[in-house]
Design a protein around this motif. Structure first.
Motif, short mmCIF file in Angstrom:
data_model
loop_
_atom_site.label_atom_id
_atom_site.label_comp_id
_atom_site.label_asym_id
_atom_site.label_seq_id
_atom_site.Cartn_x
_atom_site.Cartn_y
_atom_site.Cartn_z
N ALA A 79 7.74 8.47 4.00
CA ALA A 79 6.29 7.91 4.28
C ALA A 79 6.04 6.50 3.62
CB ALA A 79 5.12 8.63 3.58
N GLN A 80 6.65 6.26 2.74
CA GLN A 80 6.72 4.76 1.92
C GLN A 80 7.52 4.03 2.77
OE1 GLN A 80 3.99 4.56 0.42
NE2 GLN A 80 4.54 4.56 -1.65
N LEU A 81 8.74 4.35 3.40
CA LEU A 81 9.59 3.45 4.00
C LEU A 81 8.92 3.06 5.02
CD1 LEU A 81 12.15 2.31 4.32
CD2 LEU A 81 12.65 4.27 5.96
N ILE A 82 7.79 3.89 5.90
CA ILE A 82 6.97 3.44 6.99
C ILE A 82 6.13 2.60 6.53
CG2 ILE A 82 5.23 4.18 8.54
CD1 ILE A 82 7.03 6.85 8.81
N LEU A 86 6.51 -1.00 7.90
CA LEU A 86 5.65 -1.15 9.20
C LEU A 86 4.21 -1.40 9.13
CD1 LEU A 86 7.58 1.65 11.21
CD2 LEU A 86 8.18 -0.91 11.18
N VAL A 87 3.43 -0.88 8.11
CA VAL A 87 2.14 -1.06 7.74
C VAL A 87 1.69 -2.36 7.36
CG1 VAL A 87 0.23 0.00 6.62
CG2 VAL A 87 1.95 1.45 7.59
N VAL A 93 -2.71 0.56 1.47
CA VAL A 93 -3.48 1.60 0.46
C VAL A 93 -4.22 2.83 1.32
CG1 VAL A 93 -5.40 1.58 -1.07
CG2 VAL A 93 -3.94 -0.28 -1.23
N LEU A 94 -4.77 2.24 2.67
CA LEU A 94 -5.31 3.18 3.38
C LEU A 94 -4.08 4.36 3.98
CD1 LEU A 94 -7.45 4.26 4.94
CD2 LEU A 94 -7.28 2.71 6.92
N PHE A 95 -3.07 3.75 4.46
CA PHE A 95 -1.87 4.78 4.59
C PHE A 95 -1.58 5.54 3.66
CE2 PHE A 95 2.42 5.88 5.52
CZ PHE A 95 2.35 6.39 6.53
N GLY A 100 -1.31 10.62 0.92
CA GLY A 100 -1.60 11.38 -0.42
C GLY A 100 -2.63 12.40 -0.31
N LEU A 101 -3.61 12.29 0.64
CA LEU A 101 -4.57 13.44 0.94
C LEU A 101 -3.76 14.75 1.36
CD1 LEU A 101 -7.39 14.38 1.09
CD2 LEU A 101 -7.32 13.48 3.34
#
Length: 116
Positions: A79-82, A86-87, A93-95, A100-101
């Motif tokens: 997730a953090q790599l993406i 890429l984000v 923060v939104l991603f 995180g949710l």
């Protein structure tokens, strides 16, 4: 060096993403997971008016910490790599909040199954 043929900007971006990922997993995650168990234990003790539950925080942490870190490594590095690669910065923060949710829901369900 396998990255030698890539342009310098891509190498620099890769190094930045990798360093952010390593810092996230070696500094932030171990602390955050430990705090989850502590805060969850205190909240459970207070909500159940069972102060004795606080004594069970350390044994729970010892029993569940490694297992939870392994689950963390199954989700967060990718997730953090993406996120870092890429984000766009203004959406990172939104991603992370979205992932995180999901993560916190899974942690809460697991904690509920252990105590409920």
């Amino acid at each position: 060096n396998m990255l030698a043929g890539l342009p310098a900007a891509i190498n620099a971006r890769f190094a930045l993403v990798l360093s952010l990922l390593v810092a996230d997993q070696l500094i932030f995650s171990p602390f955050a997971i430990a705090m989850f168990f502590v805060i969850n234990g205190v909240a459970t003790a207070l909500s159940n008016l069972d102060i004795d539950h606080i004594r069970r925080i350390w044994p729970t942490l010892k029993r569940e910490y490694v297992r939870t870190m392994i689950k963390n490594w199954k989700l967060w590095p990718s997730a953090q790599l993406i996120n870092f690669a890429l984000v766009p910065v203004h959406l990172q923060v939104l991603f992370t909040n979205f992932v995180g949710l999901i993560w916190n829901t899974l942690l809460s369900l697991a904690a509920y199954r252990r105590t409920g």
